[in-house]
Design a protein around this motif. Structure first.
Motif, PDB file in Angstrom:
ATOM      1  N   ASN A   1     -30.787 -11.577   6.339  1.00 50.42           N
ATOM      2  CA  ASN A   1     -29.460 -12.202   6.384  1.00 50.42           C
ATOM      3  C   ASN A   1     -29.511 -13.451   7.274  1.00 50.42           C
ATOM      4  OD1 ASN A   1     -26.692 -12.802   7.106  1.00 50.42           O
ATOM      5  ND2 ASN A   1     -26.200 -10.842   6.121  1.00 50.42           N
ATOM      6  N   PRO A   2     -29.069 -14.592   6.734  1.00 52.92           N
ATOM      7  CA  PRO A   2     -29.155 -15.828   7.532  1.00 52.92           C
ATOM      8  C   PRO A   2     -28.333 -15.772   8.822  1.00 52.92           C
ATOM      9  CG  PRO A   2     -27.963 -16.185   5.450  1.00 52.92           C
ATOM     10  CD  PRO A   2     -28.545 -14.813   5.387  1.00 52.92           C
ATOM     11  N   ASP A   3     -27.390 -14.843   8.912  1.00 49.82           N
ATOM     12  CA  ASP A   3     -26.567 -14.759  10.126  1.00 49.82           C
ATOM     13  C   ASP A   3     -27.405 -14.294  11.322  1.00 49.82           C
ATOM     14  OD1 ASP A   3     -24.137 -15.331  11.167  1.00 49.82           O
ATOM     15  OD2 ASP A   3     -23.118 -13.552  10.434  1.00 49.82           O
ATOM     16  N   LEU A   4     -28.521 -13.641  11.032  1.00 46.97           N
ATOM     17  CA  LEU A   4     -29.472 -13.272  12.090  1.00 46.97           C
ATOM     18  C   LEU A   4     -30.670 -14.226  12.057  1.00 46.97           C
ATOM     19  CD1 LEU A   4     -30.559 -11.411  14.282  1.00 46.97           C
ATOM     20  CD2 LEU A   4     -31.449  -9.913  12.486  1.00 46.97           C
ATOM     21  N   GLU A   5     -31.151 -14.491  10.847  1.00 46.55           N
ATOM     22  CA  GLU A   5     -32.365 -15.292  10.689  1.00 46.55           C
ATOM     23  C   GLU A   5     -32.230 -16.681  11.335  1.00 46.55           C
ATOM     24  OE1 GLU A   5     -32.770 -16.810   6.762  1.00 46.55           O
ATOM     25  OE2 GLU A   5     -34.919 -17.196   6.934  1.00 46.55           O
TER      26      GLU A   5
ATOM     27  N   LEU B   1     -33.263 -20.793  15.520  1.00 43.79           N
ATOM     28  CA  LEU B   1     -32.802 -21.886  16.382  1.00 43.79           C
ATOM     29  C   LEU B   1     -33.087 -21.573  17.850  1.00 43.79           C
ATOM     30  CD1 LEU B   1     -29.593 -22.646  14.348  1.00 43.79           C
ATOM     31  CD2 LEU B   1     -31.408 -24.311  14.845  1.00 43.79           C
ATOM     32  N   ALA B   2     -32.938 -20.286  18.203  1.00 43.68           N
ATOM     33  CA  ALA B   2     -33.235 -19.893  19.592  1.00 43.68           C
ATOM     34  C   ALA B   2     -34.713 -20.147  19.877  1.00 43.68           C
ATOM     35  CB  ALA B   2     -32.886 -18.429  19.812  1.00 43.68           C
ATOM     36  N   ARG B   3     -35.559 -19.778  18.933  1.00 44.44           N
ATOM     37  CA  ARG B   3     -37.009 -20.001  19.125  1.00 44.44           C
ATOM     38  C   ARG B   3     -37.324 -21.491  19.260  1.00 44.44           C
ATOM     39  NH1 ARG B   3     -38.097 -15.354  15.834  1.00 44.44           N
ATOM     40  NH2 ARG B   3     -37.866 -16.553  13.947  1.00 44.44           N
ATOM     41  N   GLU B   4     -36.557 -22.317  18.544  1.00 44.70           N
ATOM     42  CA  GLU B   4     -36.759 -23.779  18.602  1.00 44.70           C
ATOM     43  C   GLU B   4     -36.188 -24.388  19.875  1.00 44.70           C
ATOM     44  OE1 GLU B   4     -38.204 -26.295  16.575  1.00 44.70           O
ATOM     45  OE2 GLU B   4     -39.215 -24.458  15.954  1.00 44.70           O
ATOM     46  N   GLY B   5     -35.484 -23.566  20.658  1.00 48.95           N
ATOM     47  CA  GLY B   5     -34.873 -24.072  21.880  1.00 48.95           C
ATOM     48  C   GLY B   5     -33.630 -24.900  21.625  1.00 48.95           C
ATOM     49  N   CYS B   6     -32.990 -24.697  20.469  1.00 46.43           N
ATOM     50  CA  CYS B   6     -31.770 -25.461  20.163  1.00 46.43           C
ATOM     51  C   CYS B   6     -30.584 -24.802  20.866  1.00 46.43           C
ATOM     52  CB  CYS B   6     -31.545 -25.499  18.652  1.00 46.43           C
ATOM     53  SG  CYS B   6     -29.977 -26.274  18.196  1.00 46.43           S
TER      54      CYS B   6
ATOM     55  N   LEU C   1     -27.420 -13.534  -1.624  1.00 46.56           N
ATOM     56  CA  LEU C   1     -28.206 -13.876  -0.436  1.00 46.56           C
ATOM     57  C   LEU C   1     -29.313 -14.889  -0.744  1.00 46.56           C
ATOM     58  CD1 LEU C   1     -27.877 -12.814   2.414  1.00 46.56           C
ATOM     59  CD2 LEU C   1     -29.672 -11.166   1.951  1.00 46.56           C
ATOM     60  N   ALA C   2     -30.001 -14.683  -1.875  1.00 43.22           N
ATOM     61  CA  ALA C   2     -31.124 -15.574  -2.218  1.00 43.22           C
ATOM     62  C   ALA C   2     -30.621 -17.008  -2.329  1.00 43.22           C
ATOM     63  CB  ALA C   2     -31.753 -15.129  -3.526  1.00 43.22           C
ATOM     64  N   GLU C   3     -29.441 -17.185  -2.912  1.00 40.05           N
ATOM     65  CA  GLU C   3     -28.881 -18.527  -3.077  1.00 40.05           C
ATOM     66  C   GLU C   3     -28.496 -19.110  -1.709  1.00 40.05           C
ATOM     67  OE1 GLU C   3     -25.935 -18.504  -6.192  1.00 40.05           O
ATOM     68  OE2 GLU C   3     -25.121 -20.408  -5.433  1.00 40.05           O
ATOM     69  N   ARG C   4     -27.916 -18.240  -0.848  1.00 44.40           N
ATOM     70  CA  ARG C   4     -27.503 -18.730   0.462  1.00 44.40           C
ATOM     71  C   ARG C   4     -28.699 -19.156   1.301  1.00 44.40           C
ATOM     72  NH1 ARG C   4     -24.274 -14.131   3.112  1.00 44.40           N
ATOM     73  NH2 ARG C   4     -23.945 -12.874   1.269  1.00 44.40           N
ATOM     74  N   ARG C   5     -29.884 -18.589   1.034  1.00 45.55           N
ATOM     75  CA  ARG C   5     -31.069 -18.895   1.859  1.00 45.55           C
ATOM     76  C   ARG C   5     -31.913 -20.030   1.287  1.00 45.55           C
ATOM     77  NH1 ARG C   5     -34.822 -14.696   2.656  1.00 45.55           N
ATOM     78  NH2 ARG C   5     -35.515 -15.836   4.490  1.00 45.55           N
ATOM     79  N   MET C   6     -31.464 -20.621   0.197  1.00 45.97           N
ATOM     80  CA  MET C   6     -32.253 -21.693  -0.408  1.00 45.97           C
ATOM     81  C   MET C   6     -32.083 -22.997   0.378  1.00 45.97           C
ATOM     82  SD  MET C   6     -32.102 -21.022  -4.441  1.00 45.97           S
ATOM     83  CE  MET C   6     -31.002 -22.309  -4.737  1.00 45.97           C
ATOM     84  N   PRO C   7     -33.153 -23.799   0.499  1.00 48.04           N
ATOM     85  CA  PRO C   7     -32.993 -25.117   1.127  1.00 48.04           C
ATOM     86  C   PRO C   7     -31.998 -25.966   0.323  1.00 48.04           C
ATOM     87  CG  PRO C   7     -35.315 -24.566   0.869  1.00 48.04           C
ATOM     88  CD  PRO C   7     -34.548 -23.536   0.100  1.00 48.04           C
TER      89      PRO C   7
END
Ligand SMILES: Nc1ncnc2c1ncn2[C@@H]1O[C@H](COP(=O)(O)OP(=O)(O)O)[C@@H](O)[C@H]1O
Ligand SMILES: O=P(O)(O)O[C@H]1O[C@H](CO)[C@@H](O[C@H]2O[C@H](CO)[C@@H](O)[C@H](O)[C@H]2O)[C@H](O)[C@H]1O
Length: 485
Positions: A198-202, A207-212, A374-380
């Motif tokens: 789920n992008p709400d966690l992903e 972003l946290a890992r990227e330091g944003c 979900l698959a559509e929501r996660r597409m670039p």
């Protein structure tokens, strides 16, 4: 509380177990009445014809003074012609049910009912999130990384989660349900559950890992494992609570009501959006959209429009003109134009932006449009999609505050002037950070604004019919090809 103290009696995914089906049969008439009344119920306007149990976990024993049941339940409803070819298994919902002999008066609004038969016969079942004790159990389970049946409570050990933080349920309108703990953390429990990442966690984790710093870093999360079809379900996310923060929607309305412009904040929002986009583009794959991909994108927009026209017939007269916004994009692609696509927020609007008391903006709720797969929501996707969402939101705000008639001599900004200034400032802020001004691609922006306005018409017709005139006003302007920027 230790993991051992959280009791799990039902086998997970009890779809066919005797206890599971007996449990659901006893709850069925109560849930049929209660579920459709919930703000987060996605199948409004269609009756619930039955339920299937996906998983049941007893977090506190139901025969104790206070029981807590975690259920994943599939609700069956008649299929709409607009839903296309099946299968249509029905939406799966996460329910947290409290079970007591009798409800104390303070919990009266949480009542679901008293099952007449089955394992809960004679007991009172209620929405557990109104009750502090079950809410405490959830935080404690996250804190201690509990595993109960197929429920997996996880946390980031680098963040300090104190025991005993006092819970309160968020009462603001939302698509899911959130609990704030001691003004320190907020736990969002997703309601309509879909298998997979789920992008709400992903995205907040990425972003946290990227330091944003523009997104509160997840401190904990709740997953259901081994749920059919064998992909984990993301059920909840715990994030630091931004104490004293106000959302962009509240702030914009406040300034509008005072006749104040919002350009400085809009510019800061543009900068924050670009920071998030830049970090996502660094961390996750980007792709180039050529003619073929653009055709698919345009087909998607056109198809959504056709479905929207069927669902909300007032759109019909505008449909031919709206289609031209999509066709113009297809024309550019046919001429050889390409676009970069990347992971984006996917449902960005002023209500998804929080300003902390120090003035810093954060973006929240990366779930994307909840009605999309979900698959559509996660597409670039092109970043213009998020930008268009925000531009629509300035327009929404400007149409939502009743104002005294303005003289028309330019001495008082009209709602349209207010929104136009916000739009320009937002795009400038975005360009300052990303180096790319969204206004330099007006065809793409227009197509996305049209797509978003069409989505909003359907959303409002379904959830808040009184608001329908707001996106309809935009539909009329978009159809007339009026200059929006
Ligand atoms: N980290 C946070 N700090 C403070 N408030 C928050 C935070 N995250 C969400 N909220 C508030 O909680 C509410 C629901 O959040 P949101 O993620 O948008 O849920 P939903 O997807 O259910 O709409 C919003 O009113 C938002 O302002
Ligand atoms: O925040 P959610 O993920 O629940 O998003 C849904 O609900 C939003 C309304 O709460 C809806 O947003 C629309 O209304 C907003 C004002 O309330 C406005 O700022 C947005 O621009 C407008 O789209 C959103 O579309 C929907 O997905």
């Amino acid at each position: 509380m230790s993991e051992a103290a959280i009791h799990s009696a039902y086998p997970a995914a009890t779809t066919s177990s005797g206890v599971g089906s007996g449990l659901l049969a006893s709850l069925d008439p109560l849930l049929r009445e209660w579920l459709p009344r919930q703000r987060w119920f996605a199948g409004k306007g269609r009756p619930v014809t039955g339920f299937t149990l996906v998983a049941a976990t007893e977090l506190l024993p139901v025969r104790a003074k206070l029981g807590l049941l975690h259920l994943l339940v599939r609700a069956h409803q008649p299929v709409l012609p607009t839903q296309g070819p099946g299968p249509h298994p029905g939406d799966c919902y996460q329910l947290l049910l409290g079970v007591r002999e009798a409800l104390p008066p303070r919990l009266a609004p949480a009542l679901i009912g008293r099952p007449a038969e089955g394992p809960l016969a004679g007991l009172t079942v209620y929405e557990a999130l109104y009750d502090p004790r079950p809410a405490e159990v959830l935080l404690e389970a996250l804190r201690t990384r509990a595993r109960v049946g197929d429920l997996r409570f996880e946390r980031d050990m680098r963040q300090d989660i104190r025991a005993g933080l006092v819970p309160r349920l968020v009462t603001a309108e939302q698509s899911n349900s959130s609990i704030v703990y001691g003004d320190t953390f907020i736990l969002k429990l997703l309601r309509r559950i879909v298998p997979g990442t789920n992008p709400d966690l992903e995205l907040p984790l990425t972003l946290a890992r990227e330091g944003c710093p523009r997104v509160p870093a997840p401190a904990g999360w709740l997953l259901a494992e081994n749920a059919p079809p064998d992909e984990p379900y993301v059920l909840g996310v715990l994030q630091p609570y931004l104490k004293g923060a106000a959302d962009g929607w509240e702030l914009a309305l406040r300034e509008l009501a005072k006749g104040q412009d919002f350009a400085a904040e809009a510019r800061a929002l543009g900068r924050a959006t670009a920071e998030v986009h830049t970090a996502l583009a660094r961390a996750l794959p980007t792709v180039t959209l050529g003619r073929q991909q653009l055709e698919l994108l345009v087909d998607g927009m056109t198809e959504r429009l056709e479905l929207a026209v069927q669902a909300v017939p007032v759109l019909r007269p505008y449909a031919p003109a709206l289609r031209t916004a999509f066709a113009a994009l297809a024309d550019l692609a046919a001429e050889g134009r390409t676009w970069t696509a990347q992971r984006i927020h996917g449902d960005l609007h002023l209500g998804q932006c929080l300003r902390a008391p120090d003035g810093a903006w954060s973006l929240i709720d990366f779930e994307g449009e909840p009605s999309k797969p979900l698959a559509e929501r996660r597409m670039p996707q092109p970043v213009a999609r998020d930008v268009a969402g925000m531009l629509r939101s300035f327009d929404y705000a400007s149409h939502s505050v009743p104002r005294a008639p303005v003289p028309g001599d330019g001495s008082v900004p009209t709602a349209a002037d207010w929104a136009a200034k916000c739009r320009a400032a937002y795009c400038s802020g975005y360009a300052e950070v990303s180096g790319c001004d969204p206004r330099t691609d007006p065809v793409l922006l227009r197509a996305y604004e049209t797509d978003k306005a069409v989505y909003e018409v359907v959303y409002e017709a379904r959830h808040r019919p009184d608001w329908l005139p707001v996106p309809m006003a935009a539909i009329r302007r978009l159809a007339a090809n009026e200059d929006l920027t």
